[in-house]
Motif scaffolding. Structure first.
Motif, PDB file in Angstrom:
ATOM      1  N   MET A   1       0.838  -1.188   0.000  1.00 42.22           N
ATOM      2  CA  MET A   1       0.000   0.000   0.000  1.00 42.22           C
ATOM      3  C   MET A   1       0.879   1.245   0.000  1.00 42.22           C
ATOM      4  SD  MET A   1      -2.752   1.281   2.871  1.00 42.22           S
ATOM      5  CE  MET A   1      -1.423   1.865   3.937  1.00 42.22           C
ATOM      6  N   THR A   3       0.872   5.621  -0.052  1.00 43.46           N
ATOM      7  CA  THR A   3       0.093   6.838   0.195  1.00 43.46           C
ATOM      8  C   THR A   3       0.555   7.924  -0.758  1.00 43.46           C
ATOM      9  OG1 THR A   3      -0.232   6.289   2.524  1.00 43.46           O
ATOM     10  CG2 THR A   3      -0.519   8.588   1.891  1.00 43.46           C
ATOM     11  N   GLN A  33      -9.352  10.626   8.086  1.00 48.63           N
ATOM     12  CA  GLN A  33      -9.638   9.201   7.910  1.00 48.63           C
ATOM     13  C   GLN A  33      -8.505   8.477   7.178  1.00 48.63           C
ATOM     14  OE1 GLN A  33     -13.249   9.285   5.537  1.00 48.63           O
ATOM     15  NE2 GLN A  33     -12.135   9.097   3.600  1.00 48.63           N
ATOM     16  N   GLU A  37      -9.436   5.830  -0.440  1.00 48.14           N
ATOM     17  CA  GLU A  37      -8.887   4.567  -0.931  1.00 48.14           C
ATOM     18  C   GLU A  37      -9.082   4.465  -2.432  1.00 48.14           C
ATOM     19  OE1 GLU A  37      -8.908  -0.235  -0.015  1.00 48.14           O
ATOM     20  OE2 GLU A  37     -10.355   1.092   1.000  1.00 48.14           O
ATOM     21  N   LEU A  38      -7.989   4.161  -3.136  1.00 47.57           N
ATOM     22  CA  LEU A  38      -8.016   4.041  -4.588  1.00 47.57           C
ATOM     23  C   LEU A  38      -8.298   2.600  -5.000  1.00 47.57           C
ATOM     24  CD1 LEU A  38      -4.877   6.272  -5.254  1.00 47.57           C
ATOM     25  CD2 LEU A  38      -7.284   6.951  -5.445  1.00 47.57           C
ATOM     26  N   GLY A  41      -5.913  -0.162  -3.878  1.00 47.37           N
ATOM     27  CA  GLY A  41      -5.616  -0.304  -2.458  1.00 47.37           C
ATOM     28  C   GLY A  41      -4.751   0.800  -1.893  1.00 47.37           C
ATOM     29  N   ASP A  42      -4.180   1.665  -2.754  1.00 49.51           N
ATOM     30  CA  ASP A  42      -3.421   2.808  -2.272  1.00 49.51           C
ATOM     31  C   ASP A  42      -4.376   3.859  -1.710  1.00 49.51           C
ATOM     32  OD1 ASP A  42      -1.209   1.511  -3.177  1.00 49.51           O
ATOM     33  OD2 ASP A  42      -0.805   2.854  -4.862  1.00 49.51           O
ATOM     34  N   PHE A  43      -3.798   4.873  -1.049  1.00 52.61           N
ATOM     35  CA  PHE A  43      -4.604   5.955  -0.485  1.00 52.61           C
ATOM     36  C   PHE A  43      -4.130   7.301  -1.019  1.00 52.61           C
ATOM     37  CE2 PHE A  43      -5.799   2.579   2.289  1.00 52.61           C
ATOM     38  CZ  PHE A  43      -7.074   2.904   2.745  1.00 52.61           C
ATOM     39  N   GLU A 337     -14.689  13.004  -2.616  1.00 52.26           N
ATOM     40  CA  GLU A 337     -13.964  11.738  -2.768  1.00 52.26           C
ATOM     41  C   GLU A 337     -14.070  11.227  -4.204  1.00 52.26           C
ATOM     42  OE1 GLU A 337     -14.205   9.894   1.754  1.00 52.26           O
ATOM     43  OE2 GLU A 337     -15.746   9.345   0.290  1.00 52.26           O
ATOM     44  N   LYS A 341     -10.798  10.839  -6.899  1.00 51.29           N
ATOM     45  CA  LYS A 341     -10.514   9.590  -7.622  1.00 51.29           C
ATOM     46  C   LYS A 341     -10.616   9.793  -9.136  1.00 51.29           C
ATOM     47  CE  LYS A 341     -13.322   7.010  -5.004  1.00 51.29           C
ATOM     48  NZ  LYS A 341     -13.988   5.799  -4.459  1.00 51.29           N
TER      49      LYS A 341
END
Length: 388
Positions: A1, A3, A33, A37-38, A41-43, A337, A341
């Motif tokens: 993962m 960030t 938070q 979340e992409l 699974g990355d943020f 959000e 994305k």
């Protein structure tokens, strides 16, 4: 993962909406938070730079919410390649020029509505963003309110059968500012400063009606300034030159008829500040900002009009509340959000600057209808202009 961080220019966040909904309840909440979340699974964590005209307000906001960057010079923020997104929640009259600068700086655009004070300005922004190849979006927050989402669930399930009519009631009493301070800024009541309930609310009604029921075919609107004089934030009396109420009749797709009353001069005797009643052959529903109740045809009472006897039917008990069945997040945060994305990984996002222009188109036609006292057709709007 992994960030990732994304720089966001937030212009106009010292205002009420910019501070409460976009900064605190959206960007700060997303940061707290751990990001968005992409798909892999990355943020993705938003890293804002606050922009405005008042350095003290900017400094206080930054310190209160652990934000490292702020400036009173928009050029500095636009020149930094780290900042990929430009967000605008300034007053409407300032928005168009700032967005043009951001497009020229090759920033992706996200903004409040109306996107401009005119349809021509809104269309120019949509075209400029398209030509520059920058991603763009407009806030359409009411689509993500719990009540509207429950209503959409009913429509998708075919609960209503054939939809016949829609009745929307919106508004509340905004104090004049003399013996009690008004709840809205004085510019809202000045036409020359981009004020008026039509310009403020009809862009919302456009995307709500389009999303739930289909396109608007024609409309007839009467605008009124019920309160001709108000008192501003400095205690000075001024003439209210903008409309504070609008009464609209709209013809929608498939023959659905919508009546929409909007007023800042009405006292509330409803379940919510906004209620939407939908009547269909199989059932009806009334949605507010958070709740939604239904009445199926088999549960519909059989009233008889007779004013000479007491009515013993308790109509309110004949409706059933729709359960939540899910956790509803803040409407502004949900769309933020989605836009983040969309910029980072090209996830779907349907509400671009052209959609924003459609809102201003409806507002313009509403004002024209009132001025000319007649029904007007609503042409289809594309990046090439209006199609009749």
């Amino acid at each position: 993962m992994t960030t990732h961080y994304i720089g966001i220019i937030m212009n106009g966040v010292t205002g009420r909406m910019g501070t409460r909904q976009h900064l605190i309840r959206s960007i700060v909440a997303i940061r707290e938070q751990g990001g968005v979340e992409l798909a892999g699974g990355d943020f993705l964590i938003p890293d804002p730079i606050l922009v405005g005209r008042n350095p003290e307000k900017l400094k206080t906001l930054a310190e209160n919410y652990d934000i490292k960057r702020w400036t009173t010079d928009l050029s500095v923020a636009l020149e930094d390649d780290y900042n990929l997104i430009y967000f605008d929640s300034q007053t409407t009259s300032l928005r168009e020029a700032a967005i043009k600068r951001a497009i020229k700086a090759n920033k992706h655009i996200y903004c409040e509505k109306p996107t401009s004070t005119s349809l021509e300005g809104s269309m120019e922004l949509a075209k400029l963003a398209d030509e520059a190849g920058v991603k763009n979006g407009v806030v359409q927050d009411k689509l993500f309110l719990p009540g509207i989402m429950k209503l959409k669930r009913l429509l998708d399930a075919g609960f209503f059968g054939k939809v016949l009519s829609v009745r929307m009631e919106f508004g509340y009493w905004v104090f004049e500012g003399d013996w009690q301070e008004g709840q809205r800024p004085s510019w809202n009541y000045k036409k020359e400063e981009g004020g008026g309930i039509v310009v403020d609310m009809f862009p919302h009604w456009r995307y709500v009606l389009d999303h739930l029921f289909g396109s608007i075919k024609s409309l007839s609107v009467l605008t009124v300034t019920h309160i001709p004089e108000r008192v501003d934030e400095q205690g000075r009396q001024y003439d209210a030159t903008a409309d504070d109420a609008a009464y609209a009749l709209l013809e929608l797709e498939d023959g659905v008829i919508a009546s929409v009353n909007s007023s800042w001069a009405v006292r509330v005797d409803r379940d919510d500040l906004l209620t939407i009643q939908v009547d269909g052959t199989e059932g009806s529903a009334v949605a507010g900002l958070r709740g939604c109740k239904t009445q199926h045809r088999v549960n519909t009472p059989k009233p008889v009009w007779n004013p000479d006897i007491e009515n013993k039917i308790d109509y309110q008990t004949q409706w059933e509340e729709i359960p939540a069945n899910q956790v509803f997040n803040n409407a502004f945060k949900i769309q933020w959000e989605m836009f983040l994305k969309y910029v980072w990984e090209d996830a779907p996002f349907a509400w671009d600057l052209l959609e924003g222009a459609k809102g201003m188109q409806l507002a313009n036609l509403a004002l024209k209808s009132s001025e000319e006292r007649r029904f007007l057709e609503v042409p289809e709007l594309t990046l090439r202009g209006q199609l009749v």
